[in-house]
Design an enzyme around this catalytic site. Structure first.
Site, PDB file in Angstrom:
ATOM      1  N   GLU A  78     -28.982  23.253   0.892  1.00 64.11           N
ATOM      2  CA  GLU A  78     -29.164  24.702   0.966  1.00 64.11           C
ATOM      3  C   GLU A  78     -29.598  25.320  -0.360  1.00 64.11           C
ATOM      4  O   GLU A  78     -29.915  26.512  -0.418  1.00 64.11           O
ATOM      5  CB  GLU A  78     -27.857  25.354   1.445  1.00 64.11           C
ATOM      6  N   GLU A 109     -19.482   2.406   3.786  1.00 66.30           N
ATOM      7  CA  GLU A 109     -18.700   2.984   2.691  1.00 66.30           C
ATOM      8  C   GLU A 109     -17.826   1.960   1.976  1.00 66.30           C
ATOM      9  O   GLU A 109     -17.217   2.263   0.951  1.00 66.30           O
ATOM     10  CB  GLU A 109     -17.820   4.115   3.209  1.00 66.30           C
TER      11      GLU A 109
END
Length: 297
Positions: A78, A109
């Site tokens: 953003e 992960e």
């Protein structure tokens, strides 16, 4: 790790009424918000260290896995439309690659080496700012990435929800947000995720303000890339300059959608001089306007 513990209060959650369930989850969100306050000094310190590095051309590097990685990427994604942060100055390091944003990549992960490799591929340097996020603070991929970033001289910031997290070990700045047990044990997309989003919002917004990408609470660095944002740009120019809205639209058009240039045009600058002033002041509109005021005295 408290984020993994079962809270006795919620063991019969699945037998509760909808209203009781929603109220309990809402209370959890309030807990998440409250957990951020003790971390404010750590966030402040991280911002004050990050700004000088970014002024030297550094990049923002978001690192994470699973929910934490997705929240981090959302924050970084953003910055372009909101503050016109250059796309070549943002890096996303996500366990399993960017495809893991939309679908789970199991096992990604768990590999510390992969995290280190991702940092090596990004060719980090001492001006880069790395924000690594992991609710547990034990995610191997994220720890490997932050260790590698520290070794390369980057500024390292760790965000975790458990005290004593291993992720804090290689970090220059440790942001602990103790959200405690979850309504759903281990579901860190709940309280922990909310708190992480708040921390990232605070950090990135403060950094952009300090970098001069905000003026008088207005998004003067945003990209006027669609009809809604073009209208917002015109309103911003109208509010700052105090001119008629029609004139504001003309200034925005002349400035090719650059709000800061449009404001300076509205204040009487020539376009070339406006761009030169912004370049001189590293894009800081307030500094450019102050210069104009001094010249007119």
């Amino acid at each position: 790790m408290l984020t993994e513990h079962i809270n006795p209060r919620f063991v019969d959650l699945d037998s509760w009424s909808t209203s009781d369930m929603i109220e309990a989850m809402y209370d959890g969100q309030l807990t998440a918000c409250a957990a951020v306050r003790p971390a404010l000094p750590a966030i402040n310190a991280a911002v004050d260290d990050a700004v000088p590095a970014l002024k030297c051309g550094g990049r923002l590097v978001y690192v994470g896995a699973g929910t934490s990685g997705r929240i981090a990427i959302q924050d970084g994604a953003e910055l372009g439309p909101t503050y016109d942060w250059p796309s070549d100055r943002i890096v996303f390091v996500m366990a399993g690659g960017l495809q893991a944003v939309l679908e789970s990549v199991e096992g990604a992960e768990d590999d510390e080496t992969k995290g280190a490799e991702a940092i090596a591929n990004a060719e980090l340097n001492e001006n880069d700012v790395v924000i690594a996020v992991a609710a547990s603070g034990t995610t191997p991929f994220t720890i490997g990435a932050l260790r590698s970033a520290r070794a390369r001289g980057a500024l390292c910031i760790a965000v975790a929800n458990n005290r004593g997290a291993r992720l804090f070990e290689p970090a220059h700045h440790r942001i602990l947000i103790e959200t405690g047990t979850e309504v759903l044990a281990g579901s860190t997309r709940m309280q922990a995720g909310t708190a992480q989003k708040i921390v990232l919002n605070l950090f990135s917004t403060a950094v952009m303000v300090k970098l001069g990408r905000v003026y008088r609470g207005l998004m003067v660095s945003m990209r006027a890339s669609n009809a809604k944002l073009l209208r917002r740009a015109e309103v911003i120019v109208h509010q700052i300059v105090g001119c008629a809205e029609n004139d504001a639209a003309k200034f925005v058009e002349r400035a090719e959608g650059d709000v800061k240039v449009a404001v300076l045009l509205g204040l009487g600058w020539e376009q070339a001089d406006a761009r030169e002033a912004l370049l001189k002041h590293e894009g800081n509109l307030r500094a450019a306007i102050d210069e104009l005021a001094r010249d007119r005295r």
